[in-house]
Design an enzyme around this catalytic site. Structure first.
Site, PDB file in Angstrom:
ATOM      1  N   ASP A  26       0.810  -1.339  -0.009  1.00  0.00           N
ATOM      2  CA  ASP A  26      -0.062   0.064  -0.021  1.00  0.00           C
ATOM      3  C   ASP A  26       0.712   1.432   0.219  1.00  0.00           C
ATOM      4  O   ASP A  26       1.875   1.329   0.568  1.00  0.00           O
ATOM      5  CB  ASP A  26      -0.992  -0.034   1.291  1.00  0.00           C
ATOM      6  CG  ASP A  26      -1.912   1.081   1.246  1.00  0.00           C
ATOM      7  OD1 ASP A  26      -2.435   1.520  -0.027  1.00  0.00           O
ATOM      8  OD2 ASP A  26      -2.888   1.245   2.011  1.00  0.00           O
ATOM      9  N   ASN A  74     -10.594  -2.851  -6.114  1.00  0.00           N
ATOM     10  CA  ASN A  74      -9.768  -1.832  -7.080  1.00  0.00           C
ATOM     11  C   ASN A  74     -10.478  -1.552  -8.285  1.00  0.00           C
ATOM     12  O   ASN A  74      -9.925  -0.278  -9.131  1.00  0.00           O
ATOM     13  CB  ASN A  74      -8.524  -2.274  -7.219  1.00  0.00           C
ATOM     14  CG  ASN A  74      -7.555  -2.167  -5.973  1.00  0.00           C
ATOM     15  OD1 ASN A  74      -6.596  -3.010  -5.961  1.00  0.00           O
ATOM     16  ND2 ASN A  74      -7.741  -1.344  -5.329  1.00  0.00           N
TER      17      ASN A  74
HETATM   18  C1  FPP Z   1      -1.717   0.468  -3.489  1.00  0.00           C
HETATM   19  O1  FPP Z   1      -1.404   1.458  -3.320  1.00  0.00           O
HETATM   20  C2  FPP Z   1      -1.528  -0.433  -4.415  1.00  0.00           C
HETATM   21  C3  FPP Z   1      -2.323  -1.096  -5.355  1.00  0.00           C
HETATM   22  C4  FPP Z   1      -3.455  -0.858  -5.511  1.00  0.00           C
HETATM   23  C5  FPP Z   1      -1.728  -1.975  -6.294  1.00  0.00           C
HETATM   24  C6  FPP Z   1      -0.527  -2.791  -6.141  1.00  0.00           C
HETATM   25  C7  FPP Z   1       0.188  -2.984  -7.319  1.00  0.00           C
HETATM   26  C8  FPP Z   1       1.410  -2.951  -7.449  1.00  0.00           C
HETATM   27  C9  FPP Z   1       2.460  -2.663  -6.414  1.00  0.00           C
HETATM   28  C10 FPP Z   1       2.016  -2.744  -8.887  1.00  0.00           C
HETATM   29  C11 FPP Z   1       1.551  -4.243  -9.693  1.00  0.00           C
HETATM   30  C12 FPP Z   1       2.480  -5.345  -9.257  1.00  0.00           C
HETATM   31  C13 FPP Z   1       2.974  -6.372  -9.712  1.00  0.00           C
HETATM   32  C14 FPP Z   1       3.564  -7.497  -9.106  1.00  0.00           C
HETATM   33  C15 FPP Z   1       3.170  -6.053 -11.326  1.00  0.00           C
HETATM   34  P1  FPP Z   1      -2.534   2.792  -3.542  1.00  0.00           P
HETATM   35  O2  FPP Z   1      -2.687   3.162  -5.071  1.00  0.00           O
HETATM   36  O3  FPP Z   1      -3.675   2.246  -2.731  1.00  0.00           O
HETATM   37  O4  FPP Z   1      -1.774   4.011  -2.932  1.00  0.00           O
HETATM   38  P2  FPP Z   1      -2.529   5.052  -1.816  1.00  0.00           P
HETATM   39  O5  FPP Z   1      -3.234   4.458  -0.914  1.00  0.00           O
HETATM   40  O6  FPP Z   1      -1.475   5.877  -1.332  1.00  0.00           O
HETATM   41  O7  FPP Z   1      -3.483   5.698  -2.891  1.00  0.00           O
END
Ligand code: FPP
Length: 249
Positions: A26, A74
């Site tokens: 996250d 998501n």
């Molecule tokens: C949370 O950050 C992360 C996600 C919703 C997606 C996780 C995806 C990746 C790390 C990239 C893809 C992975 C691979 C292995 C190809 P957020 O967007 O919720 O962050 P925030 O809470 O700060 O908005």
């Protein structure tokens, strides 16, 4: 003792490593925002970090790693961001398929593959099939995954078996129920890591986290490096796991 060192002087006890680590990656968006960049840059950096952590897990000899890469919820994000996340996943899979085969990594998806575009679904299935006999490490990716959804799906499948007369209600216990979950064949996580300072499980592995040790860090996922990973593992090794019992010294 056979010790794992790294340059931060964190020394891990190899006999007390978790068997299964699960991670909620996250903070990609906030990381990008803090640098004045669009959110997608956070996801790009996040994917690079995921790759490093996957191989570090293998190097440490931890046999199971589950990454929460895309949740059911998501899908409610802006279309452009969803597109970027799916594209990153595709790029990751194309780039790492050979490496997974070479390193003996078994790739497994939990969640609803059918929610994804056909080409991505086929890619995921091909990689799962090709790596299914690998036994060096299991990389489990939670994609279009939600814990409540997983439990409801399992219940529905189980009810169908009961309806067909294949299972009788009195045979249903925890062990049997597990066989209907997406995670069948995978042990429950020993350690759950969540980055970015949020302290919740966000519908992740609701059934499986019952006795998991939690590690929360305020570091945003794109800044989570091998050293932060070792810190989490070190913290895990200091815990006393009682599983509801009384500790006997
Ligand atoms: C949370 O950050 C992360 C996600 C919703 C997606 C996780 C995806 C990746 C790390 C990239 C893809 C992975 C691979 C292995 C190809 P957020 O967007 O919720 O962050 P925030 O809470 O700060 O908005």
């Amino acid at each position: 003792m056979n010790q794992c060192f790294n340059n931060s002087h964190i020394v891990l006890d190899p006999s007390k490593l978790p068997r299964h680590v699960a991670i909620i990656m996250d903070g990609n968006g906030r990381w990008a925002k803090s640098k004045g960049l669009p959110r997608i840059y956070g996801h790009k950096k996040g994917a690079e970090v995921a790759k490093k952590i996957i191989y570090k897990t293998k190097e440490l000899g931890i046999p199971y790693l589950t990454l929460f890469a895309f949740s059911k919820e998501n899908w409610l994000r802006p279309e452009e961001e969803i597109k970027t996340l799916l594209e990153l996943l595709k790029v990751y899979l194309d780039a790492e398929f050979e490496e997974m085969k070479k390193r003996g990594i078994k790739f497994k998806v939990i969640g609803d593959k059918e929610d994804f575009p056909k080409d991505l679904q086929e890619k995921l299935e091909l990689i799962e099939k090709t790596t299914e006999k690998n036994d060096e490490m299991v990389l489990c990716m939670a994609l279009s995954y939600g814990g409540k959804n997983e439990i409801v799906k399992a219940t529905r499948k189980l009810a169908e078996e009961v309806k067909k007369g294949k299972i009788s209600p009195e045979d249903i216990d925890e062990k049997l129920f597990r066989n209907f979950l997406d995670t069948k064949d995978i042990p429950d996580p020993d350690l759950l890591i969540r980055t970015s300072g949020e302290m919740r499980i966000s519908n992740f592995l609701l059934f499986q986290l019952a006795y998991t040790e939690f590690y929360f860090t305020s570091i945003y996922w794109p800044d989570f490096d091998e050293n932060e990973y070792l810190k989490a593992l070190y913290s895990y090794q200091q815990r006393e796991r009682r599983f509801g019992r009384v500790y006997e010294s």
